[in-house]
Design a protein around this motif. Structure first.
Motif, PDB file in Angstrom:
ATOM      1  N   LEU A 137      -4.947  16.902  10.981  1.00 50.01           N
ATOM      2  CA  LEU A 137      -4.233  16.843   9.705  1.00 50.01           C
ATOM      3  C   LEU A 137      -5.207  16.639   8.555  1.00 50.01           C
ATOM      4  O   LEU A 137      -5.102  17.283   7.509  1.00 50.01           O
ATOM      5  CB  LEU A 137      -3.212  15.704   9.731  1.00 50.01           C
ATOM      6  N   LEU A 138      -6.185  15.791   8.749  1.00 43.88           N
ATOM      7  CA  LEU A 138      -7.158  15.516   7.692  1.00 43.88           C
ATOM      8  C   LEU A 138      -7.964  16.767   7.349  1.00 43.88           C
ATOM      9  O   LEU A 138      -8.202  17.051   6.171  1.00 43.88           O
ATOM     10  CB  LEU A 138      -8.099  14.388   8.134  1.00 43.88           C
ATOM     11  N   GLU A 198      -5.353   2.495  -3.955  1.00 47.51           N
ATOM     12  CA  GLU A 198      -5.730   2.387  -5.367  1.00 47.51           C
ATOM     13  C   GLU A 198      -6.392   3.642  -5.928  1.00 47.51           C
ATOM     14  O   GLU A 198      -6.510   3.765  -7.156  1.00 47.51           O
ATOM     15  CB  GLU A 198      -6.669   1.192  -5.553  1.00 47.51           C
ATOM     16  N   GLY A 199      -6.842   4.546  -5.100  1.00 47.68           N
ATOM     17  CA  GLY A 199      -7.555   5.700  -5.631  1.00 47.68           C
ATOM     18  C   GLY A 199      -7.516   6.880  -4.688  1.00 47.68           C
ATOM     19  O   GLY A 199      -7.005   6.795  -3.568  1.00 47.68           O
ATOM     20  N   PRO A 200      -8.067   8.012  -5.108  1.00 45.37           N
ATOM     21  CA  PRO A 200      -8.007   9.233  -4.305  1.00 45.37           C
ATOM     22  C   PRO A 200      -8.915   9.167  -3.086  1.00 45.37           C
ATOM     23  O   PRO A 200      -9.864   8.376  -3.023  1.00 45.37           O
ATOM     24  CB  PRO A 200      -8.493  10.312  -5.282  1.00 45.37           C
ATOM     25  N   PHE A 201      -8.616  10.032  -2.138  1.00 43.07           N
ATOM     26  CA  PHE A 201      -9.425  10.136  -0.924  1.00 43.07           C
ATOM     27  C   PHE A 201     -10.730  10.862  -1.205  1.00 43.07           C
ATOM     28  O   PHE A 201     -10.775  11.812  -1.992  1.00 43.07           O
ATOM     29  CB  PHE A 201      -8.642  10.901   0.150  1.00 43.07           C
ATOM     30  N   ASP A 202     -11.813  10.411  -0.563  1.00 39.54           N
ATOM     31  CA  ASP A 202     -13.051  11.197  -0.521  1.00 39.54           C
ATOM     32  C   ASP A 202     -13.719  10.954   0.819  1.00 39.54           C
ATOM     33  O   ASP A 202     -13.572   9.889   1.437  1.00 39.54           O
ATOM     34  CB  ASP A 202     -13.985  10.841  -1.684  1.00 39.54           C
ATOM     35  N   TRP A 203     -14.456  11.960   1.282  1.00 38.67           N
ATOM     36  CA  TRP A 203     -15.054  11.913   2.622  1.00 38.67           C
ATOM     37  C   TRP A 203     -16.094  10.803   2.737  1.00 38.67           C
ATOM     38  O   TRP A 203     -16.210  10.156   3.779  1.00 38.67           O
ATOM     39  CB  TRP A 203     -15.680  13.267   2.954  1.00 38.67           C
ATOM     40  N   GLY A 204     -16.857  10.556   1.682  1.00 35.76           N
ATOM     41  CA  GLY A 204     -17.860   9.500   1.743  1.00 35.76           C
ATOM     42  C   GLY A 204     -17.242   8.126   1.926  1.00 35.76           C
ATOM     43  O   GLY A 204     -17.769   7.282   2.657  1.00 35.76           O
ATOM     44  N   ASN A 208       0.839  -1.213   0.000  1.00 39.15           N
ATOM     45  CA  ASN A 208       0.000   0.000   0.000  1.00 39.15           C
ATOM     46  C   ASN A 208       0.868   1.255   0.000  1.00 39.15           C
ATOM     47  O   ASN A 208       0.604   2.222   0.729  1.00 39.15           O
ATOM     48  CB  ASN A 208      -0.939  -0.001   1.216  1.00 39.15           C
ATOM     49  N   ALA A 209       1.896   1.226  -0.836  1.00 36.35           N
ATOM     50  CA  ALA A 209       2.920   2.266  -0.804  1.00 36.35           C
ATOM     51  C   ALA A 209       2.432   3.612  -1.324  1.00 36.35           C
ATOM     52  O   ALA A 209       3.010   4.654  -0.994  1.00 36.35           O
ATOM     53  CB  ALA A 209       4.134   1.809  -1.618  1.00 36.35           C
ATOM     54  N   ALA A 210       1.379   3.627  -2.149  1.00 37.24           N
ATOM     55  CA  ALA A 210       0.920   4.898  -2.715  1.00 37.24           C
ATOM     56  C   ALA A 210       0.339   5.824  -1.665  1.00 37.24           C
ATOM     57  O   ALA A 210       0.278   7.038  -1.874  1.00 37.24           O
ATOM     58  CB  ALA A 210      -0.121   4.629  -3.812  1.00 37.24           C
ATOM     59  N   ILE A 211      -0.092   5.282  -0.529  1.00 36.12           N
ATOM     60  CA  ILE A 211      -0.709   6.111   0.510  1.00 36.12           C
ATOM     61  C   ILE A 211       0.253   7.181   1.010  1.00 36.12           C
ATOM     62  O   ILE A 211      -0.126   8.342   1.208  1.00 36.12           O
ATOM     63  CB  ILE A 211      -1.200   5.230   1.675  1.00 36.12           C
ATOM     64  N   ALA A 212       1.503   6.807   1.221  1.00 34.67           N
ATOM     65  CA  ALA A 212       2.477   7.729   1.806  1.00 34.67           C
ATOM     66  C   ALA A 212       2.793   8.900   0.894  1.00 34.67           C
ATOM     67  O   ALA A 212       3.264   9.949   1.362  1.00 34.67           O
ATOM     68  CB  ALA A 212       3.759   6.983   2.157  1.00 34.67           C
ATOM     69  N   GLY A 213       2.530   8.780  -0.408  1.00 29.72           N
ATOM     70  CA  GLY A 213       2.860   9.840  -1.337  1.00 29.72           C
ATOM     71  C   GLY A 213       1.751  10.854  -1.567  1.00 29.72           C
ATOM     72  O   GLY A 213       1.909  11.755  -2.387  1.00 29.72           O
ATOM     73  N   ASP A 214       0.648  10.737  -0.848  1.00 36.57           N
ATOM     74  CA  ASP A 214      -0.484  11.638  -1.039  1.00 36.57           C
ATOM     75  C   ASP A 214      -1.011  12.030   0.331  1.00 36.57           C
ATOM     76  O   ASP A 214      -1.471  11.175   1.099  1.00 36.57           O
ATOM     77  CB  ASP A 214      -1.572  10.934  -1.849  1.00 36.57           C
ATOM     78  N   PRO A 257      -3.705  13.718   1.648  1.00 35.55           N
ATOM     79  CA  PRO A 257      -5.061  13.369   2.095  1.00 35.55           C
ATOM     80  C   PRO A 257      -5.227  11.876   2.364  1.00 35.55           C
ATOM     81  O   PRO A 257      -5.849  11.482   3.356  1.00 35.55           O
ATOM     82  CB  PRO A 257      -5.947  13.838   0.936  1.00 35.55           C
ATOM     83  N   ARG A 258      -4.679  11.041   1.486  1.00 41.01           N
ATOM     84  CA  ARG A 258      -4.780   9.599   1.713  1.00 41.01           C
ATOM     85  C   ARG A 258      -3.995   9.178   2.955  1.00 41.01           C
ATOM     86  O   ARG A 258      -4.441   8.325   3.727  1.00 41.01           O
ATOM     87  CB  ARG A 258      -4.282   8.827   0.477  1.00 41.01           C
ATOM     88  N   PHE A 259      -2.832   9.790   3.154  1.00 44.01           N
ATOM     89  CA  PHE A 259      -2.023   9.499   4.341  1.00 44.01           C
ATOM     90  C   PHE A 259      -2.782   9.859   5.617  1.00 44.01           C
ATOM     91  O   PHE A 259      -2.791   9.095   6.595  1.00 44.01           O
ATOM     92  CB  PHE A 259      -0.711  10.276   4.254  1.00 44.01           C
ATOM     93  N   ALA A 260      -3.426  11.023   5.618  1.00 44.00           N
ATOM     94  CA  ALA A 260      -4.173  11.456   6.801  1.00 44.00           C
ATOM     95  C   ALA A 260      -5.366  10.550   7.068  1.00 44.00           C
ATOM     96  O   ALA A 260      -5.654  10.196   8.225  1.00 44.00           O
ATOM     97  CB  ALA A 260      -4.640  12.896   6.620  1.00 44.00           C
ATOM     98  N   ALA A 261      -6.091  10.143   6.015  1.00 46.34           N
ATOM     99  CA  ALA A 261      -7.240   9.255   6.194  1.00 46.34           C
ATOM    100  C   ALA A 261      -6.805   7.884   6.690  1.00 46.34           C
ATOM    101  O   ALA A 261      -7.453   7.290   7.558  1.00 46.34           O
ATOM    102  CB  ALA A 261      -8.001   9.125   4.873  1.00 46.34           C
ATOM    103  N   ALA A 262      -5.687   7.375   6.160  1.00 48.75           N
ATOM    104  CA  ALA A 262      -5.171   6.092   6.632  1.00 48.75           C
ATOM    105  C   ALA A 262      -4.772   6.185   8.099  1.00 48.75           C
ATOM    106  O   ALA A 262      -5.024   5.261   8.897  1.00 48.75           O
ATOM    107  CB  ALA A 262      -3.972   5.669   5.778  1.00 48.75           C
ATOM    108  N   GLY A 263      -4.151   7.298   8.474  1.00 53.71           N
ATOM    109  CA  GLY A 263      -3.776   7.474   9.870  1.00 53.71           C
ATOM    110  C   GLY A 263      -4.981   7.482  10.781  1.00 53.71           C
ATOM    111  O   GLY A 263      -4.947   6.913  11.884  1.00 53.71           O
ATOM    112  N   LEU A 264      -6.072   8.085  10.326  1.00 52.46           N
ATOM    113  CA  LEU A 264      -7.271   8.148  11.161  1.00 52.46           C
ATOM    114  C   LEU A 264      -7.910   6.772  11.321  1.00 52.46           C
ATOM    115  O   LEU A 264      -8.306   6.389  12.427  1.00 52.46           O
ATOM    116  CB  LEU A 264      -8.276   9.128  10.568  1.00 52.46           C
ATOM    117  N   ILE A 265      -8.025   5.992  10.253  1.00 45.05           N
ATOM    118  CA  ILE A 265      -8.681   4.688  10.361  1.00 45.05           C
ATOM    119  C   ILE A 265      -7.836   3.744  11.217  1.00 45.05           C
ATOM    120  O   ILE A 265      -8.364   2.928  11.981  1.00 45.05           O
ATOM    121  CB  ILE A 265      -8.964   4.087   8.969  1.00 45.05           C
TER     122      ILE A 265
END
Length: 254
Positions: A250-251, A135-141, A89-95, A97-105
């Motif tokens: 952060l998010l 695999e894709g961009p972050f969204d709030w939903g 899941n290496a793409a998370i660290a490069g974005d 918003p995705r990094f912040a959402a992953a940190g929250l979950i």
């Protein structure tokens, strides 16, 4: 409580790292969300030096296969025998918003998963959302849906379909009052509440618990409405666990 067998080859379980704590110069205490164990703290001897047992270390947000042994004594942690990255899941660290959402979950899973009690559905919700972010961009939903899928198997999901007081069904597609301390909606006749959640957002959150259900026509939900609902969800979660989530700031900023 399910106990894994003592044979290290048979004790493999999928896992996600929840926290890493250095211990001495080369050891780590690693807290995992593990599919077959729930939340568990393990001791990884020489984790910062051994590339044979831990070839990739314990990267954040990766899906791992770990082998753990039984604790050597009643008051000791389980040892990590080895660990292998199944999906980085290496793409998370490069974005951000995705990094912040992953940190929250991950932070949420660390707070709500029971210790050494398997909760495979909750684990799959955590691991599945990390794959989704990879695999894709972050969204709030998507974040709201993931939180619902994580909380529901634990009996912690907010009640969004019926009034907490009189059990009257909430009108579909209409905003409903949400009582943060009680964790659910309250109709106007029963006094309402200070916050509201939009009807289309409630529908999406409830639909997240039925993954095989087809989306309703025209079911796209405005991102702003989902973001507003997530602020309410965070207030509910922080009230439940009794502390602030560090990842939410952060998010919101990104």
């Amino acid at each position: 409580m399910t106990r894994l067998p003592t044979d290290d080859r048979a004790a493999g379980t999928e896992a996600v790292v929840l926290r890493r704590i250095p211990f001495g110069e080369t050891d780590l205490v690693v807290h995992f969300a593990a599919r077959d164990l729930g939340r568990v703290a393990c001791f990884a001897r020489s984790a910062m030096r051994s590339r044979r047992r831990f070839p990739s270390g314990f990267p954040s947000f990766a899906l791992l296969e770990v082998h753990v042994g039984p604790p050597p004594r009643a008051d000791a942690m389980r040892p990590v025998l080895d660990a292998l990255v199944l999906r980085p899941n290496a793409a998370i660290a490069g974005d951000l918003p995705r990094f912040a959402a992953a940190g929250l979950i991950v932070e949420l899973a660390r707070e709500v998963l029971p210790e050494e009690q398997p909760e495979p559905q909750a684990f799959d919700a955590l691991a599945g959302y990390l794959v989704e972010l990879d695999e894709g961009p972050f969204d709030w939903g998507g974040l709201l849906a993931a939180e619902m899928r994580l909380l529901a198997p634990l009996g912690l999901a907010p009640r969004l379909g019926h009034c907490l007081s009189c059990n009257a069904p909430a009108p579909p597609r209409k905003a409903a009052f949400f009582d943060v301390p009680r964790g659910g909606i309250v109709c106007r006749k029963c006094g309402g509440a200070d916050r509201t959640i939009a009807g289309e957002v409630r529908a999406r959150m409830l639909a997240a618990l039925e993954p095989d259900a087809a989306p309703a026509p025209g079911s796209a939900v405005p991102d702003a409405a989902c973001r507003d609902a997530h602020r309410t969800m965070v207030a509910f979660l922080e009230h439940h666990v009794g502390r602030r989530f560090r990842s939410t700031r952060l998010l919101e900023e990104v």
